[in-house]
Design a protein around this motif. Sequence first.
Motif, PDB file in Angstrom:
ATOM      1  N   ILE A   1     -33.106  27.243  14.122  1.00  0.00           N
ATOM      2  CA  ILE A   1     -32.643  27.274  15.498  1.00  0.00           C
ATOM      3  C   ILE A   1     -31.269  27.939  15.569  1.00  0.00           C
ATOM      4  N   LYS A   2     -31.129  28.907  16.484  1.00  0.00           N
ATOM      5  CA  LYS A   2     -29.870  29.617  16.640  1.00  0.00           C
ATOM      6  C   LYS A   2     -29.422  29.664  18.089  1.00  0.00           C
ATOM      7  N   ALA A   3     -30.011  28.823  18.944  1.00  0.00           N
ATOM      8  CA  ALA A   3     -29.688  28.853  20.364  1.00  0.00           C
ATOM      9  C   ALA A   3     -29.165  27.499  20.815  1.00  0.00           C
ATOM     10  N   LEU A   4     -28.382  27.523  21.882  1.00  0.00           N
ATOM     11  CA  LEU A   4     -27.863  26.292  22.455  1.00  0.00           C
ATOM     12  C   LEU A   4     -28.989  25.515  23.135  1.00  0.00           C
ATOM     13  N   GLY A   5     -28.955  24.208  23.004  1.00  0.00           N
ATOM     14  CA  GLY A   5     -29.935  23.357  23.665  1.00  0.00           C
ATOM     15  C   GLY A   5     -31.302  23.335  23.034  1.00  0.00           C
ATOM     16  N   SER A   6     -31.441  23.834  21.810  1.00  0.00           N
ATOM     17  CA  SER A   6     -32.733  23.866  21.126  1.00  0.00           C
ATOM     18  C   SER A   6     -32.644  23.034  19.853  1.00  0.00           C
ATOM     19  N   VAL A   7     -33.602  22.124  19.691  1.00  0.00           N
ATOM     20  CA  VAL A   7     -33.616  21.210  18.553  1.00  0.00           C
ATOM     21  C   VAL A   7     -35.053  21.082  18.067  1.00  0.00           C
ATOM     22  N   LEU A   8     -35.203  20.940  16.752  1.00  0.00           N
ATOM     23  CA  LEU A   8     -36.523  20.725  16.161  1.00  0.00           C
ATOM     24  C   LEU A   8     -36.821  19.230  16.082  1.00  0.00           C
ATOM     25  N   VAL A   9     -38.063  18.866  16.403  1.00  0.00           N
ATOM     26  CA  VAL A   9     -38.528  17.487  16.278  1.00  0.00           C
ATOM     27  C   VAL A   9     -39.842  17.501  15.502  1.00  0.00           C
TER      28      VAL A   9
ATOM     29  N   ILE B   1     -22.943  23.431  21.461  1.00  0.00           N
ATOM     30  CA  ILE B   1     -22.994  23.308  20.004  1.00  0.00           C
ATOM     31  C   ILE B   1     -24.392  23.685  19.531  1.00  0.00           C
ATOM     32  N   VAL B   2     -24.465  24.622  18.592  1.00  0.00           N
ATOM     33  CA  VAL B   2     -25.754  25.027  18.033  1.00  0.00           C
ATOM     34  C   VAL B   2     -26.109  24.075  16.893  1.00  0.00           C
ATOM     35  N   LEU B   3     -27.242  23.398  17.012  1.00  0.00           N
ATOM     36  CA  LEU B   3     -27.688  22.444  15.990  1.00  0.00           C
ATOM     37  C   LEU B   3     -28.744  23.109  15.110  1.00  0.00           C
ATOM     38  N   SER B   4     -28.293  23.991  14.239  1.00  0.00           N
ATOM     39  CA  SER B   4     -29.215  24.680  13.348  1.00  0.00           C
ATOM     40  C   SER B   4     -29.575  23.781  12.169  1.00  0.00           C
ATOM     41  N   LYS B   5     -30.828  23.852  11.749  1.00  0.00           N
ATOM     42  CA  LYS B   5     -31.341  23.079  10.625  1.00  0.00           C
ATOM     43  C   LYS B   5     -31.122  21.573  10.801  1.00  0.00           C
ATOM     44  N   THR B   6     -31.244  21.122  12.057  1.00  0.00           N
ATOM     45  CA  THR B   6     -31.083  19.704  12.375  1.00  0.00           C
ATOM     46  C   THR B   6     -32.363  19.183  12.995  1.00  0.00           C
ATOM     47  N   VAL B   7     -32.798  18.031  12.521  1.00  0.00           N
ATOM     48  CA  VAL B   7     -34.017  17.388  13.027  1.00  0.00           C
ATOM     49  C   VAL B   7     -33.688  15.939  13.362  1.00  0.00           C
TER      50      VAL B   7
ATOM     51  N   LEU C   1     -26.785   6.010  18.669  1.00  0.00           N
ATOM     52  CA  LEU C   1     -26.674   7.363  19.210  1.00  0.00           C
ATOM     53  C   LEU C   1     -25.222   7.815  19.240  1.00  0.00           C
ATOM     54  N   LYS C   2     -24.282   6.876  19.429  1.00  0.00           N
ATOM     55  CA  LYS C   2     -22.859   7.216  19.421  1.00  0.00           C
ATOM     56  C   LYS C   2     -22.427   7.687  18.040  1.00  0.00           C
ATOM     57  N   ASP C   3     -22.960   7.077  16.996  1.00  0.00           N
ATOM     58  CA  ASP C   3     -22.634   7.519  15.637  1.00  0.00           C
ATOM     59  C   ASP C   3     -23.139   8.935  15.374  1.00  0.00           C
ATOM     60  N   VAL C   4     -24.316   9.252  15.897  1.00  0.00           N
ATOM     61  CA  VAL C   4     -24.860  10.598  15.716  1.00  0.00           C
ATOM     62  C   VAL C   4     -23.970  11.633  16.381  1.00  0.00           C
ATOM     63  N   MET C   5     -23.551  11.398  17.606  1.00  0.00           N
ATOM     64  CA  MET C   5     -22.722  12.362  18.332  1.00  0.00           C
ATOM     65  C   MET C   5     -21.342  12.500  17.693  1.00  0.00           C
ATOM     66  N   ASP C   6     -20.792  11.398  17.193  1.00  0.00           N
ATOM     67  CA  ASP C   6     -19.487  11.482  16.522  1.00  0.00           C
ATOM     68  C   ASP C   6     -19.565  12.309  15.237  1.00  0.00           C
ATOM     69  N   SER C   7     -20.671  12.174  14.507  1.00  0.00           N
ATOM     70  CA  SER C   7     -20.828  12.961  13.298  1.00  0.00           C
ATOM     71  C   SER C   7     -21.007  14.436  13.599  1.00  0.00           C
ATOM     72  N   LEU C   8     -21.631  14.767  14.715  1.00  0.00           N
ATOM     73  CA  LEU C   8     -21.795  16.171  15.086  1.00  0.00           C
ATOM     74  C   LEU C   8     -20.466  16.786  15.499  1.00  0.00           C
ATOM     75  N   ASN C   9     -19.572  16.003  16.090  1.00  0.00           N
ATOM     76  CA  ASN C   9     -18.266  16.519  16.503  1.00  0.00           C
ATOM     77  C   ASN C   9     -17.387  16.824  15.297  1.00  0.00           C
ATOM     78  N   LYS C  10     -17.597  16.112  14.190  1.00  0.00           N
ATOM     79  CA  LYS C  10     -16.794  16.313  13.004  1.00  0.00           C
ATOM     80  C   LYS C  10     -17.200  17.556  12.227  1.00  0.00           C
ATOM     81  N   VAL C  11     -18.433  17.994  12.435  1.00  0.00           N
ATOM     82  CA  VAL C  11     -18.932  19.152  11.678  1.00  0.00           C
ATOM     83  C   VAL C  11     -18.265  20.428  12.164  1.00  0.00           C
TER      84      VAL C  11
END
Length: 484
Positions: free
Chosen positions: A332-340, A427-433, A474-484
């Motif tokens: 994934i290389k676009a904003l708002g796109s996530v793999l499930v 935020i682009v979430l590449s290689k994130t599931v 879910l708050k822990d997930v978002m906090d970890s994404l902000n640190k990346v």
Amino acid sequence: MKKAKVTTNFVCQECGYDTTSWLGKCPECGAWNSLKEFHMAKSSSVRTQSSVSLESEKPQKLKDIVFKQNSRIQTNLSELNTVLGGGIVNGSVTLIAGDPGVGKSTLLLQLALNMASGFKGDKRDNRDKGVDASVSSVSSVSSVSSVSSAPLKVLYVSGEESVEQVKMRAERIAEKSQKGQKGQMSGENLLLLSITDADEIVTQIQDSKPDLVIIDSIQTIESQNVPGLSGSVGQVRYSALQFVRCAKQNNIPIIIVGHVTKEGMVAGPMVLSHMVDTVLFLEGEKFAKTRILRSLKNRFGPVDEVGIFLMEETGMIEATNPEQLFLADKEIKALGSVLVVTLEGSRAFMVELQALAVSSGLPMPRRVVSGIDPRRVELLLAVLQKHVGLPVDRMDIFVNIAGGLKLSDPAIDLGICLAVYSSLKNIVLSKTVGIAEVGLLGELRGVGGIEKRTKEAQKMGLKNIITNKTHKSLKDVMDSLNKV
């Protein structure tokens, strides 16, 4: 000559409840205006051939009954064999339904051509080993071995088309699929019949004694023994009863095509689904190639398997790599796109989930959802606002499942939240599931088949796999994404 006595009953089309008087609300299932008038002629002096043969049957001891494990007809469609539980059971009655134009007649005519001509090709070992093959888990990579079948005698009964029209479709399918088949398709053992009389169809089956019977469709079949037009409650019940009796007495498998209502349910009385052994449903978008064959009822196999087909010019073909069918790009290389990762039957599929969050100038921001329950998305947006602090109350939110797939899997909850977060925070979430269910308190909950989902994600080279084991909320997930 004494006329047969005609009795009038009212039958609920939803549950099959039978009563002698009309009721506005069914007392069994609670459905309104579902009771339809049903006339049945009774005559004590008339005994049909099927009733006489049934009375002549004697009870047998369970230990004396011999059951053959190979009493299934193997087709060259491994997806169909898997959904049926290892093949077509002799003497079984299968009902296949689906929306108009989805490919029911094409699939069955293609099956009739293959079985009547005999086939020789390849099969997947772990999906066609017999009755117990579908019980074991289906791996994403399966070995291939040779499978062959002798030509079978197939009777194709069409109540909607003439035999000339059926032949025209058969020649088109055979001509376009000739290049991809090992061997030629021949109509030597394929018998075509275009009648709508149920009693005459049973007579033709008993006279010709085919190995497989296909009836297209049950809503066009009628009988003079029952008043009413074809497709009515009485005609459908009577015709289905005659076909079930014929299949059991002669040990001949019968496949019946059924129509669907505007609500997407099998048309006709609900008792029709109870009478048959297997109920299959073929679904798919009209403008998409993908077709999914599901089992809603199966007395001889599991109901958690699905078959994936593609509608091509050559007819219905099996998907070569169904696990990646709904995935355009694994990175994934676009904003708002996530793999499930979602489960369909025993298979894990990678699906791309897209979300778009834009500022709204309306008093009530819009929520446009495709492929997911809109109420579930509203719930997740409320969790994001309460526990993560996202200002979704002032944003127009659009959520879509790429590929036209419709999902109800709770494991995609985290993926929806991640997609909305990605679009809103840029935020682009590449290689994130994301594989987890989200509760009202913002906690991550476990889902079924987590190991199979994780292996599928790892096979695609995705490293950042978020589950309830890696993060608690879910708050822990978002906090970890902000640190990346």
